[in-house]
Write a protein that holds these residues in place. Structure first.
Motif, short mmCIF file in Angstrom:
data_model
loop_
_atom_site.label_atom_id
_atom_site.label_comp_id
_atom_site.label_asym_id
_atom_site.label_seq_id
_atom_site.Cartn_x
_atom_site.Cartn_y
_atom_site.Cartn_z
N LEU A 284 -34.27 -48.12 6.58
CA LEU A 284 -33.84 -47.04 5.69
C LEU A 284 -33.33 -47.62 4.36
N GLN A 285 -32.61 -48.74 4.43
CA GLN A 285 -32.14 -49.38 3.19
C GLN A 285 -33.32 -49.84 2.33
N ASP A 286 -34.31 -50.44 2.96
CA ASP A 286 -35.49 -50.90 2.22
C ASP A 286 -36.23 -49.72 1.60
N TYR A 287 -36.33 -48.63 2.35
CA TYR A 287 -37.01 -47.44 1.82
C TYR A 287 -36.24 -46.88 0.62
N ALA A 288 -34.91 -46.87 0.73
CA ALA A 288 -34.09 -46.39 -0.37
C ALA A 288 -34.28 -47.24 -1.61
N THR A 289 -34.29 -48.55 -1.42
CA THR A 289 -34.47 -49.47 -2.55
C THR A 289 -35.84 -49.27 -3.21
N ALA A 290 -36.86 -49.10 -2.39
CA ALA A 290 -38.23 -48.97 -2.92
C ALA A 290 -38.43 -47.66 -3.69
#
Length: 610
Positions: A183-189
């Motif tokens: 979820l953090q990676d998706y938010a960053t992307a």
């Protein structure tokens, strides 16, 4: 002897007080307290917003051990000593006004308890004798290197030698789990906001924009903290209008809060406390005699344990029902018969209960199970009815509230259950497969919820359209550059959002912790994770530090205790129960018992460590 204490929160402070009292006649003693946060720790910072409130009534928490004269928190707030201290320190909040208004069973701001912590620390400094020295170092200990006489503690600016080291840290950050990291990676992307598990007063909410959707996952205490910061802290206000309850008046700066969890309902509220300091209901079922009688080969089967716990709660529940609704009944006679009954259900069938009076454990543990709900709007109405029922119940007070008053029995049983856990009274299989996932979960759900006033506020926020609660089994995924939240049971009504907040504290997890001191000790093999063995060839690694609970010395990689090091509190979550609670006065609180034990060992042979 030089003792280092990591953590200047409540545990570190009560250990400090224990040491100074016990060592007043034993010789030279130097103590260093390490904490990058002010005295009291980050949870109790006096500078935090006043919306963050405690989860225990003011008169039922203290820092003074039972063998030490001193005021509990509420008594202190009403004293001239407290008023003088607050005036002298010139805090940014108007604590004097808060103290004047505070009642014994009110839930005070956490910031005010932080002031009590700082006053308590000052009291300890004032009692020092010539051979004693206490130093508070507002810094982080990043590593501890063992020596022949103790440890070298490494901080960003200096190194300090200590003979003994006590770790009494609270909840510390962890590496994200795979799900959280995704979820953090998706938010960053996709330029979204993901806020992982953390203390709410340390979370920056400025990216949560007005009138946008924000998903809050989890509906325990942290959920209510975030509610206050996203509503009243942004200029909204509540007003009360007679029998119509609270009304929320938005400021226009609030987001639309989409809340959910596995159960789909918030934790039960606490009833208004009616118990006096030191008052506890006596254990009729979960007592030493029944525990011994129910044990098999020295272990208490989980099924027997749950049966005894439920019997305690049922006894209180039906006593209150009889007291409230059946004044002609002999409550004492009922309780004696209930305690003696071989078949409690058959015994209860002999009474003429009104419709809806029988306690239904399935409904208590899963309030919306079996409820026919066709859409989210219907679910809001179902929840409003349930919330209103619990508010009415809790407002009767702990001695007269059948549901929440009876559930509060679990708090009275806290010390007994803590002892069962530390004594390893359960088999590893029962503990790992049943106690930790099942009992821990329902005990928190039933007793670790907010004060009832927070329920009133939640209902008002739901009526105002600020909060929408999704049904059970919340699912959160990334879809089309946004986060999507939905209930597994009502997947056709999803909500899209630009932000997610994980409304829970970081769990104790030695493997995933990012705390530099714990990582340093783990890498050196000085501390290890506790392992359970449910089956002969099976190993389950917990997040807790492996510790000898008869001494609180951690066990190193070679399987030996380190008698220069002590670990207690939150890092032991998983092999101890309820490690985050504040000490309660006059009830043989576990925090004080452990502090006494560690103090006794630290001072047993000070010359050998000097």
């Amino acid at each position: 002897m030089h003792i280092g204490i990591i953590g200047a929160g409540p545990r570190g402070l009560i250990l400090l007080a224990d040491l100074l009292q016990a060592a007043s006649q034993t010789g030279k003693l130097s103590i260093s307290l390490f904490d990058p946060n002010p005295i009291g720790g980050k949870v109790w910072s006096p500078t935090q917003p006043l919306d963050y409130i405690m989860n225990s009534p003011a008169q039922l928490v203290t820092l003074f051990n039972d063998n030490q004269p001193g005021a509990n928190f509420y008594e202190w707030t009403q004293s001239k000593v407290a008023r003088d201290f607050v005036t002298q320190e010139n805090y940014q909040h108007d604590f004097l006004a808060l103290m004047e208004q505070l009642q014994p069973n009110d839930y005070a701001p956490r910031a005010l308890f932080g002031v009590y912590c700082q006053w308590f620390y000052r009291q300890q400094l004032n009692r020092l004798v010539p051979q004693q020295q206490v130093t508070y170092l507002p810094t982080t200990v990043t590593a501890a290197q063992p020596t022949s006489t103790g440890f070298i503690l490494v901080t960003p600016k200096q190194q300090i030698n200590v003979n003994k080291l006590v770790i009494s840290s609270g909840n510390v950050a962890n590496q994200l789990t795979k799900t959280e990291q995704a979820l953090q990676d998706y938010a960053t992307a996709h330029q979204l906001t993901y806020l992982g598990p953390n203390h709410p007063n340390e979370v920056d909410l400025t990216n949560i924009k007005p009138k946008t959707n924000v998903i809050i996952r989890g509906m325990g205490l942290s959920f209510f903290d975030y509610l206050s910061q996203l509503t009243t802290a942004r200029g909204g206000r509540f007003t009360r209008s007679g029998d119509h309850g609270l009304t929320y008046h938005p400021s226009g700066q609030e987001p639309h809060i989409i809340a959910g969890s596995r159960r789909g309902v918030p934790y039960y509220p606490k009833p208004i406390n009616q118990a006096q300091v030191g008052e506890q209901r006596p254990a009729i079922f979960l007592n030493p005699a029944h525990i011994q009688q129910g044990s098999v080969a020295g272990k208490l089967p989980f099924k027997t344990f749950i049966n005894l716990v439920q019997a305690e709660i049922e006894n209180v529940y039906y006593r209150i029902i009889l007291q409230n609704n059946h004044p002609q009944s002999d409550v004492a006679e009922f309780s004696a018969g209930f305690a003696a009954a071989a078949d409690r259900t058959a015994f209860l069938n002999n009474y003429h209960w009104h419709p809806g009076e029988r306690l239904d454990w399935k409904t208590i543990l899963n309030p919306v199970a079996g409820t026919k709900i066709t859409n989210i709007a219907d679910y809001q109405q179902t929840l409003q009815t349930w919330l209103a029922k619990l508010v009415a119940d809790a407002r009767q007070g702990s001695n007269h509230a059948p549901i929440t008053g009876a559930l509060a029995t679990l708090i009275d049983l806290r010390t007994t259950i803590q002892r069962l856990v530390t004594d390893q009274a359960f088999t590893d299989r029962d503990y790992v497969e049943k106690f930790l996932p099942s009992f821990n979960s329902f005990a928190g759900f039933l007793t670790a919820g907010p004060p009832v006033a927070r329920y009133d506020e939640l209902m008002a926020l739901m009526r105002a359209g600020i909060v929408t609660i999704l049904g059970p089994q919340l699912q959160v995924v990334g879809v089309k550059h946004q986060f999507l939240a939905r209930s597994k049971f009502y997947p056709d009504e999803p909500f899209l959002a630009q932000a997610i907040i994980e409304a829970r504290l970081p769990s104790a997890n030695l493997k995933r912790t990012t705390n530099s001191l714990l990582v340093s000790l783990r890498k050196q093999g000085i501390i290890t994770a506790y392992q359970f063995h449910p089956e002969n060839n099976e190993t389950v690694t917990s997040g807790a530090v492996k510790t000898d609970l008869s001494t609180y010395h951690p066990i190193n990689q070679q399987g030996k205790p380190n008698d220069q090091l002590y670990v207690w509190g939150v890092p032991l979550s998983g092999i101890e129960w309820m490690t985050t609670t504040l000490p309660h006065p006059a009830v043989h609180d576990h925090n004080f018992s452990v502090a006494d034990l560690i103090t006794e060992q630290l001072l047993a042979n000070p010359a050998a460590s000097s």
